[in-house]
Enzyme design. Structure first.
Site, PDB file in Angstrom:
ATOM      1  N   ASP A   1     -12.084  -7.545 105.206  1.00 57.71           N
ATOM      2  CA  ASP A   1     -12.045  -8.497 104.090  1.00 57.71           C
ATOM      3  C   ASP A   1     -10.864  -9.463 104.076  1.00 57.71           C
ATOM      4  O   ASP A   1     -10.301  -9.746 103.010  1.00 57.71           O
ATOM      5  CB  ASP A   1     -12.083  -7.736 102.754  1.00 57.71           C
ATOM      6  CG  ASP A   1     -13.329  -6.879 102.596  1.00 57.71           C
ATOM      7  OD1 ASP A   1     -14.191  -6.919 103.487  1.00 57.71           O
ATOM      8  OD2 ASP A   1     -13.430  -6.150 101.592  1.00 57.71           O
TER       9      ASP A   1
ATOM     10  N   GLU B   1     -16.354  -8.809 101.909  1.00 57.55           N
ATOM     11  CA  GLU B   1     -16.954  -8.340 100.651  1.00 57.55           C
ATOM     12  C   GLU B   1     -17.569  -9.552  99.978  1.00 57.55           C
ATOM     13  O   GLU B   1     -16.868 -10.491  99.583  1.00 57.55           O
ATOM     14  CB  GLU B   1     -15.898  -7.708  99.733  1.00 57.55           C
ATOM     15  CG  GLU B   1     -16.528  -7.190  98.427  1.00 57.55           C
ATOM     16  CD  GLU B   1     -15.527  -6.512  97.488  1.00 57.55           C
ATOM     17  OE1 GLU B   1     -14.374  -6.263  97.898  1.00 57.55           O
ATOM     18  OE2 GLU B   1     -15.920  -6.250  96.336  1.00 57.55           O
TER      19      GLU B   1
ATOM     20  N   LYS C   1     -20.635  -7.014 103.165  1.00 60.22           N
ATOM     21  CA  LYS C   1     -20.810  -5.744 102.457  1.00 60.22           C
ATOM     22  C   LYS C   1     -20.743  -5.963 100.951  1.00 60.22           C
ATOM     23  O   LYS C   1     -19.830  -6.631 100.460  1.00 60.22           O
ATOM     24  CB  LYS C   1     -19.739  -4.742 102.911  1.00 60.22           C
ATOM     25  CG  LYS C   1     -18.307  -5.179 102.645  1.00 60.22           C
ATOM     26  CD  LYS C   1     -17.368  -4.177 103.279  1.00 60.22           C
ATOM     27  CE  LYS C   1     -15.920  -4.348 102.907  1.00 60.22           C
ATOM     28  NZ  LYS C   1     -15.566  -4.435 101.516  1.00 60.22           N
TER      29      LYS C   1
ATOM     30  N   LYS D   1     -17.234  -1.691  98.237  1.00 62.63           N
ATOM     31  CA  LYS D   1     -15.854  -1.614  98.713  1.00 62.63           C
ATOM     32  C   LYS D   1     -15.838  -0.978 100.103  1.00 62.63           C
ATOM     33  O   LYS D   1     -15.088  -1.399 100.976  1.00 62.63           O
ATOM     34  CB  LYS D   1     -14.983  -0.811  97.727  1.00 62.63           C
ATOM     35  CG  LYS D   1     -14.969  -1.376  96.302  1.00 62.63           C
ATOM     36  CD  LYS D   1     -14.495  -2.811  96.235  1.00 62.63           C
ATOM     37  CE  LYS D   1     -14.473  -3.341  94.807  1.00 62.63           C
ATOM     38  NZ  LYS D   1     -14.253  -4.805  94.766  1.00 62.63           N
TER      39      LYS D   1
ATOM     40  N   VAL E   1      -7.433  -5.885 104.029  1.00 61.81           N
ATOM     41  CA  VAL E   1      -7.049  -5.756 102.614  1.00 61.81           C
ATOM     42  C   VAL E   1      -8.235  -5.262 101.780  1.00 61.81           C
ATOM     43  O   VAL E   1      -9.381  -5.455 102.153  1.00 61.81           O
ATOM     44  CB  VAL E   1      -6.577  -7.118 102.080  1.00 61.81           C
ATOM     45  CG1 VAL E   1      -5.346  -7.577 102.818  1.00 61.81           C
ATOM     46  CG2 VAL E   1      -7.666  -8.196 102.134  1.00 61.81           C
ATOM     47  N   THR E   2      -7.917  -4.714 100.620  1.00 66.25           N
ATOM     48  CA  THR E   2      -6.601  -4.221 100.248  1.00 66.25           C
ATOM     49  C   THR E   2      -6.530  -2.746 100.649  1.00 66.25           C
ATOM     50  O   THR E   2      -7.540  -2.059 100.681  1.00 66.25           O
ATOM     51  CB  THR E   2      -6.324  -4.331  98.728  1.00 66.25           C
ATOM     52  OG1 THR E   2      -7.304  -3.574  98.003  1.00 66.25           O
ATOM     53  CG2 THR E   2      -6.357  -5.782  98.267  1.00 66.25           C
TER      54      THR E   2
ATOM     55  N   CYS F   1     -10.661  -1.542  99.596  1.00 67.50           N
ATOM     56  CA  CYS F   1     -11.706  -1.582 100.630  1.00 67.50           C
ATOM     57  C   CYS F   1     -11.291  -0.916 101.939  1.00 67.50           C
ATOM     58  O   CYS F   1     -12.136  -0.338 102.630  1.00 67.50           O
ATOM     59  CB  CYS F   1     -12.150  -3.018 100.858  1.00 67.50           C
ATOM     60  SG  CYS F   1     -13.057  -3.654  99.425  1.00 67.50           S
TER      61      CYS F   1
ATOM     62  N   GLN G   1      -1.576  16.239 104.622  1.00 63.61           N
ATOM     63  CA  GLN G   1      -2.383  17.437 104.886  1.00 63.61           C
ATOM     64  C   GLN G   1      -2.970  17.421 106.302  1.00 63.61           C
ATOM     65  O   GLN G   1      -4.160  17.645 106.514  1.00 63.61           O
ATOM     66  CB  GLN G   1      -3.504  17.568 103.855  1.00 63.61           C
ATOM     67  CG  GLN G   1      -3.005  17.603 102.401  1.00 63.61           C
ATOM     68  CD  GLN G   1      -4.131  17.657 101.419  1.00 63.61           C
ATOM     69  OE1 GLN G   1      -4.726  18.709 101.220  1.00 63.61           O
ATOM     70  NE2 GLN G   1      -4.447  16.522 100.820  1.00 63.61           N
TER      71      GLN G   1
HETATM   72  C1  C5J Z   1     -10.992  -5.337  98.676  1.00 62.05           C
HETATM   73  C2  C5J Z   1     -11.034  -5.500  96.273  1.00 62.05           C
HETATM   74  N1  C5J Z   1     -11.377  -5.974  99.762  1.00 62.05           N
HETATM   75  N2  C5J Z   1      -9.760  -5.157  96.135  1.00 62.05           N
HETATM   76  N3  C5J Z   1     -11.595  -5.666  97.499  1.00 62.05           N
HETATM   77  O1  C5J Z   1     -10.115  -4.490  98.730  1.00 62.05           O
HETATM   78  O2  C5J Z   1     -11.711  -5.705  95.301  1.00 62.05           O
END
Ligand code: C5J
Length: 232
Positions: A24, A72, A129, A132, A157-158, A162, A202
């Site tokens: 994204d 996205e 997509k 997320k 990102v972020t 996502c 973990q």
């Molecule tokens: C992504 C969002 N790409 N933060 N989307 O992380 O809404």
């Protein structure tokens, strides 16, 4: 197989089975006037990782490994955007509303495009997509299977939305996942660090983390080994 330094412990890197997935890196998240900014975020934090992400992409291309980009975004008729997602935004700033870069998070609009510095090369896959996570309602899983991929390097990102969602989806599907720490970012510094800490805790419960330079060195080392084997 190359062993590369990572946390929480060394990652057994297989450059013959790895793909890079760049999540994204769209104008809507990185530029003023887009979806990210409409939510009140400082987009300059995300712009800062563009050079490191470009170096990572260049390394994968030079190594002949697949680079997969995601975006996205939603259909113009919003049939793939559940009201529960759309109605969470403020009126006038919701997905599908008109903004300075076209309709927010809508496929085909300028804001949904990947930033110019990281444009996909001809032949590289671009996965649109609606969620997320990049495996949700897409053909990403089938595509990776067809390519014989077993390891995924993550950038984009972020980090905590996502990227983390997709890395968790991939981990559950059996992929070994490595996040490039300096090629991912969040609007919130603490969230980035917390997300990576949670995923690597973990015993690498979701995956590993390392720097772009370390991954590039792993790709280079694999190239050198191949050359040495070929000259025997
Ligand atoms: C992504 C969002 N790409 N933060 N989307 O992380 O809404």
């Amino acid at each position: 197989m190359e062993t590369i330094a990572a946390r929480p412990f060394a990652f057994a890197f297989d450059p013959s089975r790895v793909a890079l997935i760049v999540i994204d890196m769209q104008r809507d998240f990185l530029e003023p006037g887009g979806f990210g900014a409409s939510l009140g975020n400082d987009v300059s934090r995300l712009q800062a990782i563009v050079p490191a992400t470009a170096r990572l992409i260049a390394g994968f291309r030079a190594a002949g490994r697949p680079v997969i980009h995601t975006r996205e975004c939603h259909r113009p008729d919003l049939a793939d955007c559940p009201p529960a997602k759309r109605l969470r935004g403020a009126p006038g700033l919701r997905i599908g509303d008109a903004g300075p870069m076209g309709r927010i998070l809508i496929a085909g609009e300028p804001g949904a495009e990947i930033v110019p510095e990281l444009q996909p090369a001809p032949g590289e896959s671009v996965v649109d997509k609606p969620g997320k996570g990049a495996f949700c309602a897409t053909d990403l899983g089938a595509h990776l299977e067809a390519l014989g991929i077993t390891q995924l390097v993550f950038a984009g990102v972020t980090t905590e939305v996502c990227v983390q969602t997709t890395m968790r989806e991939a981990n559950d599907r059996g992929y070994e996942c490595l996040i490039a720490e300096d090629a991912t970012e969040s609007y919130f510094a603490a969230f980035k660090h917390a997300a990576i800490d949670m995923m690597t805790a973990q015993g690498a419960i979701v995956g590993w983390a390392t720097e772009v330079a370390t991954i590039l060195a792993g790709l280079e080392a694999a190239k050198a080994s191949r050359r040495a084997e070929a000259s025997l």
